[in-house]
Design a protein around this motif. Structure first.
Motif, PDB file in Angstrom:
ATOM      1  N   GLU A 135      -8.924  33.341 -29.835  1.00 18.26           N
ATOM      2  CA  GLU A 135      -7.484  33.400 -29.565  1.00 18.26           C
ATOM      3  C   GLU A 135      -7.153  32.840 -28.184  1.00 18.26           C
ATOM      4  O   GLU A 135      -6.137  32.158 -28.008  1.00 18.26           O
ATOM      5  CB  GLU A 135      -6.970  34.834 -29.706  1.00 18.26           C
ATOM      6  N   TYR A 136      -8.012  33.118 -27.192  1.00 19.83           N
ATOM      7  CA  TYR A 136      -7.768  32.618 -25.842  1.00 19.83           C
ATOM      8  C   TYR A 136      -7.868  31.093 -25.812  1.00 19.83           C
ATOM      9  O   TYR A 136      -6.964  30.414 -25.297  1.00 19.83           O
ATOM     10  CB  TYR A 136      -8.756  33.233 -24.846  1.00 19.83           C
ATOM     11  N   ILE A 137      -8.953  30.540 -26.353  1.00 19.04           N
ATOM     12  CA  ILE A 137      -9.142  29.085 -26.344  1.00 19.04           C
ATOM     13  C   ILE A 137      -8.012  28.403 -27.112  1.00 19.04           C
ATOM     14  O   ILE A 137      -7.446  27.412 -26.657  1.00 19.04           O
ATOM     15  CB  ILE A 137     -10.523  28.703 -26.916  1.00 19.04           C
ATOM     16  N   LYS A 138      -7.659  28.942 -28.263  1.00 19.33           N
ATOM     17  CA  LYS A 138      -6.586  28.370 -29.072  1.00 19.33           C
ATOM     18  C   LYS A 138      -5.267  28.373 -28.297  1.00 19.33           C
ATOM     19  O   LYS A 138      -4.548  27.371 -28.271  1.00 19.33           O
ATOM     20  CB  LYS A 138      -6.429  29.150 -30.381  1.00 19.33           C
ATOM     21  N   SER A 139      -4.963  29.487 -27.645  1.00 20.87           N
ATOM     22  CA  SER A 139      -3.698  29.572 -26.905  1.00 20.87           C
ATOM     23  C   SER A 139      -3.667  28.589 -25.733  1.00 20.87           C
ATOM     24  O   SER A 139      -2.631  27.966 -25.481  1.00 20.87           O
ATOM     25  CB  SER A 139      -3.446  31.001 -26.414  1.00 20.87           C
ATOM     26  N   ILE A 140      -4.775  28.426 -25.036  1.00 20.08           N
ATOM     27  CA  ILE A 140      -4.833  27.484 -23.914  1.00 20.08           C
ATOM     28  C   ILE A 140      -4.677  26.050 -24.427  1.00 20.08           C
ATOM     29  O   ILE A 140      -3.900  25.267 -23.877  1.00 20.08           O
ATOM     30  CB  ILE A 140      -6.142  27.635 -23.109  1.00 20.08           C
ATOM     31  N   CYS A 141      -5.400  25.698 -25.479  1.00 18.37           N
ATOM     32  CA  CYS A 141      -5.312  24.345 -26.045  1.00 18.37           C
ATOM     33  C   CYS A 141      -3.894  24.033 -26.522  1.00 18.37           C
ATOM     34  O   CYS A 141      -3.370  22.944 -26.253  1.00 18.37           O
ATOM     35  CB  CYS A 141      -6.309  24.171 -27.180  1.00 18.37           C
ATOM     36  N   GLU A 142      -3.270  24.960 -27.209  1.00 14.42           N
ATOM     37  CA  GLU A 142      -1.911  24.740 -27.698  1.00 14.42           C
ATOM     38  C   GLU A 142      -0.918  24.608 -26.545  1.00 14.42           C
ATOM     39  O   GLU A 142      -0.042  23.738 -26.562  1.00 14.42           O
ATOM     40  CB  GLU A 142      -1.491  25.862 -28.643  1.00 14.42           C
ATOM     41  N   ALA A 143      -1.048  25.458 -25.529  1.00 14.37           N
ATOM     42  CA  ALA A 143      -0.144  25.388 -24.376  1.00 14.37           C
ATOM     43  C   ALA A 143      -0.350  24.087 -23.600  1.00 14.37           C
ATOM     44  O   ALA A 143       0.630  23.453 -23.170  1.00 14.37           O
ATOM     45  CB  ALA A 143      -0.362  26.593 -23.462  1.00 14.37           C
ATOM     46  N   GLU A 144      -1.617  23.663 -23.428  1.00 16.05           N
ATOM     47  CA  GLU A 144      -1.877  22.406 -22.722  1.00 16.05           C
ATOM     48  C   GLU A 144      -1.366  21.210 -23.518  1.00 16.05           C
ATOM     49  O   GLU A 144      -0.809  20.275 -22.936  1.00 16.05           O
ATOM     50  CB  GLU A 144      -3.366  22.253 -22.412  1.00 16.05           C
ATOM     51  N   ASP A 145      -1.530  21.224 -24.834  1.00 17.15           N
ATOM     52  CA  ASP A 145      -1.014  20.128 -25.657  1.00 17.15           C
ATOM     53  C   ASP A 145       0.503  20.032 -25.535  1.00 17.15           C
ATOM     54  O   ASP A 145       1.066  18.936 -25.419  1.00 17.15           O
ATOM     55  CB  ASP A 145      -1.402  20.320 -27.127  1.00 17.15           C
ATOM     56  N   LYS A 146       1.168  21.176 -25.560  1.00 15.56           N
ATOM     57  CA  LYS A 146       2.630  21.205 -25.445  1.00 15.56           C
ATOM     58  C   LYS A 146       3.074  20.681 -24.071  1.00 15.56           C
ATOM     59  O   LYS A 146       4.000  19.871 -23.976  1.00 15.56           O
ATOM     60  CB  LYS A 146       3.117  22.639 -25.654  1.00 15.56           C
ATOM     61  N   GLU A 147       2.421  21.131 -23.008  1.00 17.59           N
ATOM     62  CA  GLU A 147       2.772  20.680 -21.665  1.00 17.59           C
ATOM     63  C   GLU A 147       2.438  19.202 -21.484  1.00 17.59           C
ATOM     64  O   GLU A 147       3.193  18.463 -20.851  1.00 17.59           O
ATOM     65  CB  GLU A 147       2.068  21.514 -20.592  1.00 17.59           C
ATOM     66  N   LEU A 148       1.329  18.747 -22.038  1.00 15.85           N
ATOM     67  CA  LEU A 148       0.936  17.343 -21.936  1.00 15.85           C
ATOM     68  C   LEU A 148       1.972  16.437 -22.610  1.00 15.85           C
ATOM     69  O   LEU A 148       2.364  15.410 -22.055  1.00 15.85           O
ATOM     70  CB  LEU A 148      -0.440  17.147 -22.579  1.00 15.85           C
ATOM     71  N   GLU A 149       2.433  16.846 -23.771  1.00 14.95           N
ATOM     72  CA  GLU A 149       3.457  16.085 -24.488  1.00 14.95           C
ATOM     73  C   GLU A 149       4.753  16.020 -23.672  1.00 14.95           C
ATOM     74  O   GLU A 149       5.359  14.958 -23.532  1.00 14.95           O
ATOM     75  CB  GLU A 149       3.721  16.744 -25.844  1.00 14.95           C
ATOM     76  N   ALA A 150       5.158  17.156 -23.118  1.00 13.63           N
ATOM     77  CA  ALA A 150       6.374  17.192 -22.298  1.00 13.63           C
ATOM     78  C   ALA A 150       6.197  16.355 -21.026  1.00 13.63           C
ATOM     79  O   ALA A 150       7.125  15.647 -20.608  1.00 13.63           O
ATOM     80  CB  ALA A 150       6.726  18.635 -21.938  1.00 13.63           C
ATOM     81  N   TYR A 151       5.003  16.418 -20.422  1.00 15.74           N
ATOM     82  CA  TYR A 151       4.713  15.649 -19.210  1.00 15.74           C
ATOM     83  C   TYR A 151       4.817  14.151 -19.477  1.00 15.74           C
ATOM     84  O   TYR A 151       5.463  13.423 -18.728  1.00 15.74           O
ATOM     85  CB  TYR A 151       3.321  16.018 -18.693  1.00 15.74           C
ATOM     86  N   PHE A 152       4.174  13.668 -20.560  1.00 16.96           N
ATOM     87  CA  PHE A 152       4.235  12.238 -20.870  1.00 16.96           C
ATOM     88  C   PHE A 152       5.655  11.796 -21.194  1.00 16.96           C
ATOM     89  O   PHE A 152       6.068  10.691 -20.821  1.00 16.96           O
ATOM     90  CB  PHE A 152       3.277  11.879 -22.005  1.00 16.96           C
ATOM     91  N   LYS A 153       6.416  12.645 -21.845  1.00 19.58           N
ATOM     92  CA  LYS A 153       7.812  12.311 -22.134  1.00 19.58           C
ATOM     93  C   LYS A 153       8.594  12.164 -20.825  1.00 19.58           C
ATOM     94  O   LYS A 153       9.353  11.203 -20.649  1.00 19.58           O
ATOM     95  CB  LYS A 153       8.439  13.400 -23.018  1.00 19.58           C
ATOM     96  N   ARG A 154       8.406  13.118 -19.892  1.00 19.02           N
ATOM     97  CA  ARG A 154       9.075  13.035 -18.586  1.00 19.02           C
ATOM     98  C   ARG A 154       8.678  11.758 -17.851  1.00 19.02           C
ATOM     99  O   ARG A 154       9.521  11.071 -17.268  1.00 19.02           O
ATOM    100  CB  ARG A 154       8.705  14.241 -17.708  1.00 19.02           C
ATOM    101  N   CYS A 155       7.386  11.444 -17.883  1.00 17.00           N
ATOM    102  CA  CYS A 155       6.885  10.266 -17.163  1.00 17.00           C
ATOM    103  C   CYS A 155       7.433   8.977 -17.741  1.00 17.00           C
ATOM    104  O   CYS A 155       7.853   8.091 -16.997  1.00 17.00           O
ATOM    105  CB  CYS A 155       5.353  10.247 -17.178  1.00 17.00           C
ATOM    106  N   LYS A 156       7.450   8.862 -19.067  1.00 16.95           N
ATOM    107  CA  LYS A 156       7.965   7.640 -19.694  1.00 16.95           C
ATOM    108  C   LYS A 156       9.450   7.455 -19.418  1.00 16.95           C
ATOM    109  O   LYS A 156       9.915   6.344 -19.189  1.00 16.95           O
ATOM    110  CB  LYS A 156       7.662   7.644 -21.189  1.00 16.95           C
ATOM    111  N   GLU A 157      10.202   8.556 -19.392  1.00 14.95           N
ATOM    112  CA  GLU A 157      11.620   8.468 -19.051  1.00 14.95           C
ATOM    113  C   GLU A 157      11.802   8.064 -17.592  1.00 14.95           C
ATOM    114  O   GLU A 157      12.669   7.256 -17.263  1.00 14.95           O
ATOM    115  CB  GLU A 157      12.311   9.806 -19.319  1.00 14.95           C
ATOM    116  N   ALA A 158      10.963   8.600 -16.718  1.00  9.44           N
ATOM    117  CA  ALA A 158      11.095   8.318 -15.285  1.00  9.44           C
ATOM    118  C   ALA A 158      10.731   6.876 -14.949  1.00  9.44           C
ATOM    119  O   ALA A 158      11.432   6.231 -14.162  1.00  9.44           O
ATOM    120  CB  ALA A 158      10.222   9.277 -14.477  1.00  9.44           C
ATOM    121  N   VAL A 159       9.639   6.354 -15.532  1.00 11.97           N
ATOM    122  CA  VAL A 159       9.236   4.987 -15.194  1.00 11.97           C
ATOM    123  C   VAL A 159      10.119   3.956 -15.878  1.00 11.97           C
ATOM    124  O   VAL A 159      10.253   2.835 -15.396  1.00 11.97           O
ATOM    125  CB  VAL A 159       7.739   4.712 -15.494  1.00 11.97           C
ATOM    126  N   GLY A 160      10.706   4.306 -17.004  1.00 11.71           N
ATOM    127  CA  GLY A 160      11.651   3.415 -17.660  1.00 11.71           C
ATOM    128  C   GLY A 160      11.036   2.401 -18.614  1.00 11.71           C
ATOM    129  O   GLY A 160      11.725   1.468 -19.033  1.00 11.71           O
TER     130      GLY A 160
END
Length: 175
Positions: free
Chosen positions: A13-38
């Protein structure tokens, strides 16, 4: 060494929760970055969560095709290297816009860190002077952690079972 967490266990449960949270944050991070760089990009140079003790992702450079490089503002982007048909570019952070984009490129919100993973899984570091970063993976309903040989996870945590590389590859090949 690769360990598989027993399904339904606290480690699972711990590993699954960390992986899911990191995947979600990674997706949001790349979206922010692509919007910022244009512009769209697929390859970058920098850090990924499994490569740092504080488990951050940070884009230091971006690989773009030559056509994209020609369209970019040269006061904002600097060419660092050219290989094949790609140009490695880095952000010039001296301008107001460069500082704003730089802030976004540094905006990854770490979910956990090296020490917390070991603590939560009840693992002890070996007596070796070097260490390897734990790599977590959730795939096909299985949770895995890859560790250095100086950590014997199955002795510290009965929820983790050592598996071979071929068994690991067989379990994730359906992905």
């Amino acid at each position: 060494m690769i360990y598989k967490a027993k399904e339904g266990s606290k480690a699972y449960e711990y590993i699954k929760s960390i992986c899911e949270a990191e995947d979600k944050e990674l997706e949001a991070y790349f979206k922010r970055c692509k919007e910022a760089v244009g512009f769209e990009f697929k390859q970058f140079g920098g850090y990924t969560p499994d490569s740092t003790m504080i488990r951050i992702c940070k884009i230091e450079s971006i690989l773009v095709d030559k056509e994209t490089w020609e369209r970019l503002d040269k006061k904002l982007w600097k060419k660092e290297d050219v290989s094949h048909d790609y140009v490695r570019i880095v952000l010039v952070r001296r301008t107001k816009q460069g500082k704003a984009i730089g802030a976004v490129l540094s905006s990854y919100n770490a979910v956990t860190n090296y020490r917390k993973i070991l603590e939560q899984l009840g693992l002890r570091e070996g007596n070796n002077s070097r260490f390897a970063l734990p790599q977590l993976r959730y795939s096909q309903g299985h949770c895995f952690i890859r560790l250095d040989d100086n950590i014997r996870a199955d002795k510290d945590n009965p929820d983790l079972v050592e598996i071979t590389m071929s068994e690991y590859e067989r379990l994730i090949e359906k992905e």
